[in-house]
Design an enzyme around this catalytic site. Structure first.
Site, PDB file in Angstrom:
ATOM      1  N   ASP A 187      49.893  39.021  34.385  1.00 12.08           N
ATOM      2  CA  ASP A 187      48.811  38.489  33.692  1.00 12.08           C
ATOM      3  C   ASP A 187      47.800  38.401  33.727  1.00 12.08           C
ATOM      4  O   ASP A 187      47.326  36.970  34.319  1.00 12.08           O
ATOM      5  CB  ASP A 187      49.425  38.133  32.469  1.00 12.08           C
ATOM      6  CG  ASP A 187      48.582  37.247  31.595  1.00 12.08           C
ATOM      7  OD1 ASP A 187      47.325  37.813  31.538  1.00 12.08           O
ATOM      8  OD2 ASP A 187      49.614  36.799  30.623  1.00 12.08           O
ATOM      9  N   ASP A 232      48.491  38.561  19.701  1.00 15.06           N
ATOM     10  CA  ASP A 232      48.456  37.392  20.088  1.00 15.06           C
ATOM     11  C   ASP A 232      47.465  36.621  19.770  1.00 15.06           C
ATOM     12  O   ASP A 232      45.984  36.970  20.496  1.00 15.06           O
ATOM     13  CB  ASP A 232      48.409  38.755  20.839  1.00 15.06           C
ATOM     14  CG  ASP A 232      47.933  38.107  22.907  1.00 15.06           C
ATOM     15  OD1 ASP A 232      47.561  36.925  22.781  1.00 15.06           O
ATOM     16  OD2 ASP A 232      48.113  38.257  23.424  1.00 15.06           O
ATOM     17  N   GLU A 291      48.677  44.951  27.327  1.00 18.44           N
ATOM     18  CA  GLU A 291      48.730  44.009  27.351  1.00 18.44           C
ATOM     19  C   GLU A 291      50.520  43.949  25.826  1.00 18.44           C
ATOM     20  O   GLU A 291      51.352  43.509  26.109  1.00 18.44           O
ATOM     21  CB  GLU A 291      48.221  43.007  26.654  1.00 18.44           C
ATOM     22  CG  GLU A 291      47.210  42.079  28.636  1.00 18.44           C
ATOM     23  CD  GLU A 291      45.989  41.428  28.006  1.00 18.44           C
ATOM     24  OE1 GLU A 291      45.053  41.430  28.977  1.00 18.44           O
ATOM     25  OE2 GLU A 291      45.655  40.955  26.647  1.00 18.44           O
ATOM     26  N   LYS A 299      37.275  37.164  32.277  1.00 14.24           N
ATOM     27  CA  LYS A 299      37.176  38.240  31.905  1.00 14.24           C
ATOM     28  C   LYS A 299      36.688  39.029  30.413  1.00 14.24           C
ATOM     29  O   LYS A 299      36.692  40.718  29.741  1.00 14.24           O
ATOM     30  CB  LYS A 299      39.597  37.861  31.246  1.00 14.24           C
ATOM     31  CG  LYS A 299      39.499  38.951  30.895  1.00 14.24           C
ATOM     32  CD  LYS A 299      41.145  38.722  30.467  1.00 14.24           C
ATOM     33  CE  LYS A 299      41.803  40.121  29.957  1.00 14.24           C
ATOM     34  NZ  LYS A 299      43.265  39.755  29.226  1.00 14.24           N
TER      35      LYS A 299
END
Ligand code: AMP
Length: 582
Positions: A10, A179, A156, A72
């Site tokens: 992850d 999330d 994800e 990211k």
């Protein structure tokens, strides 16, 4: 341990995790400090030394300009495009988001190699569902730069669903993945289709996360203690206090040399409300894009550290009108799912049933060698079904039940899973009553129960695994064959059914003609005899002409109907005569 482990990674905005399947179990790997979560932070030291993770965060205060976090957000973007500005990546560091991500991946690879005491060369890496091709490719390149062949890029929410074990849902079940992490919020609606999750819609905010709340709380404290709000120590203390308030009602924030302040969960909630409220519209939008009403969702799962907050859970409950599933650790779910996917790819994790349905029909062999389906293919398990059977011949005192699996019409073309012998008292044909019940439990174990209803005697058999757990190729082959041979198979079934009927009719016709010989007209008798002769010749012919046999049998049946009527009339007459009524 599998000889060639594949890592599940992850690669998060705030934190990154790595795992592997060991002895059949997905586990997340810890660094030498016992931490399974590595901050996605990289420091490029002036001496060329690169530091990653918690150590990099500790140096942040010292070298803010040389510290890169949240890389990211930039990956896969070109300079100048959407946020490619300091402080994320500094041009004088002469590095790219791909290279920075590669450093994080190298660090994770090292953690894994240390823990596993062997080299690792492959990984499955997760990316947000909304990542486009360029962003996915950039993530792949980062992996390659780190010395990892990226065997799978998976989204994800799909990884999270795997971690929550939702791959066992049946077709068309829908789930929402909420999330809320440190810096980003994602909401996705997924549907299970053909054994895999498909992302129906995704929405969110790449600038919304727990970090915002840390800053709000830091500001709240700063105002009360008369401190500068953007002090990194204050923000870190605020984050700690925020986390504690997920389990405690009150907590104390201590800032060395500056004072301390007691904070209650209520105070934090007040700051948090407008912040969480910002997720609502995205949720509604994702639902509407997916064309799904909240009540049509089968599960809502929580991912991301911020979903540990009781207030967040309350909001989710309220937005979706149902209790969210909190059975997994929200900050580890994506990594765990990536690890499960990696384990499946490496073969060290047996692919758990993707669908909780029967891949092939289950049934038993009946008279004439036909397949009698009891639980059809694609039935959701657990499932239970049964049927009543009788004896085909007189004086039979037991019945052999062959349990079959497959899609072919003839028993011999299907697979035999087991057989049981059911005893019953001998009697005329059709006198026995044997109930056969199939019950397939949630683990895919087939329990067969055969009961002689006359004596209430049960015979049971348990068939493990094979009933549901069939290799995909074998299922595909079976289905393909059932299609290829559909015509021949159907012909054989019709033939067998007609043959059984003919074999029952012929002796009955002979008997009736014997009894009625004198009353039936010669013409009627000839019609019946012709029909019987045609049936016999078709039965004897080598070419199994099912249609012709069926038609001839029908003809014979019709012809004998009149014989049957006459037989009854005759019996009536005789009875009346005997009683002197005529
Ligand atoms: P993630 O991106 O999933 O690693 O989530 C990190 C975010 O979750 C950070 O903002 C953390 O402050 C937050 N977080 C982690 N644990 C908790 C907790 N127990 N209560 C509230 N927030 C938490």
């Amino acid at each position: 341990m599998n000889s060639k482990p594949i890592l599940g990674i992850d690669l998060g905005t705030t934190n990154s995790l790595v795992g592997v399947v060991d002895s059949g179990f997905p586990i997340l790997l810890a660094d030498e400090n016992g931490d399974r979560s590595t901050p996605s932070a990289v420091v490029f030291g002036e001496d060329g030394k690169i530091t990653v993770g918690a150590a990099a965060l500790r140096q942040r205060a010292l070298h803010p300009a040389r510290t890169i976090t949240s890389v990211k957000r930039l990956i896969g973007r070109r300079p100048g495009e959407g946020g490619w500005v300091p402080p994320y990546v500094l041009s004088d560091l002469k590095t790219t988001p791909v290279e920075v991500s590669a450093e994080i991946l190298k660090h994770l690879k090292a953690i894994a190699e240390q823990a596993l005491e062997q080299g690792v060369t492959q990984a499955a890496i997760t990316v947000p569902a909304y990542f486009n091709d360029a962003q996915r490719n950039a993530t792949k390149r980062a992996g390659e730069l780190a010395g990892l062949e990226v065997v799978r890029i998976l989204s994800e929410p799909t990884a999270a669903a795997l971690a929550y074990g939702l791959d066992k849902l049946s077709e068309h079940q829908k789930i929402a993945v909420y999330d809320l992490g440190g810096g980003t919020f994602d909401i996705s609606v997924l549907e299970m289709r053909d054994g895999v999750f498909q992302v129906l819609s995704t929405a969110g905010d790449t600038q919304l996360g727990g970090d915002d709340l840390d800053r709000l709380l830091a500001q709240f404290v700063a105002e009360r203690l008369n401190l500068p709000a953007n002090d990194i120590r204050l923000i870190e203390a605020a984050e700690l206090a925020k986390k504690r308030l997920s389990s405690d009602e009150t907590t104390r924030i201590d800032i060395p040399l500056a004072g301390s302040l007691e904070i209650s969960r209520g105070e934090l909630d007040k700051l948090a409300r407008p912040w969480i409220e910002r997720t609502r519209l995205h949720c509604l939008r994702a639902l509407s894009d997916a064309g799904v009403k909240p009540e049509q969702l089968d599960e809502i799962i929580l991912v991301g550290g911020s979903t540990r907050m009781p207030l967040v859970r309350e909001y989710v409950r309220e937005i979706f009108g149902r209790e969210p599933n909190t059975s997994q650790n929200p900050d580890e779910a994506i990594a765990l799912g990536a690890t499960i996917q990696a384990g499946i790819l490496s073969g060290s994790l047996r692919q758990v049933l993707l669908l909780d349905v029967t891949p092939l029909s289950l049934g038993i062999e009946t008279f004439g060698g036909l397949m009698n389906i009891i639980i059809p293919r694609n039935t959701t398990i657990p499932a239970k079904a049964g049927e009543m059977f009788t004896n085909a011949v007189a004086n039979q005192d037991s019945m052999l039940i062959r349990i079959l699996q497959g899609e072919r019409e003839l028993a011999k073309d299907n697979w035999e899973l087991g057989r049981i012998e059911v005893p019953f008292p001998a009697g005329p044909k059709g006198s026995a009553r044997v109930g056969v019940q199939f019950s397939l439990d949630a683990d895919g174990i087939l329990h067969v129960l055969a009961r002689d209803t006359a004596t209430n005697t049960d015979t049971t058999l348990e068939i493990r695994g094979t009933a549901v757990d069939v290799a995909d190729e074998r299922v595909e082959q079976m289905i393909a064959e059932s299609v290829d041979f559909a015509f021949e198979d159907m012909n054989e079934r019709i033939w067998t059914e007609a043959k059984l009927k003919a074999e029952e009719l012929l002796p009955a016709v002979d008997a009736a003609l014997g009894q009625l010989g004198d009353v039936v007209s010669a013409e009627e008798k000839q019609t019946v005899l012709n029909a019987a002769a045609l049936v016999r010749s078709l039965l004897e012919s080598a070419e199994h002409d099912a249609k012709a046999l069926k038609a001839a049998t029908q003809l014979l049946d019709d012809a004998t109907q009149s014989l049957a009527v006459m037989l009854i009339d005759r019996a009536m007459e005789e009875s009346l005569e005997r009683r002197g009524l005529v």
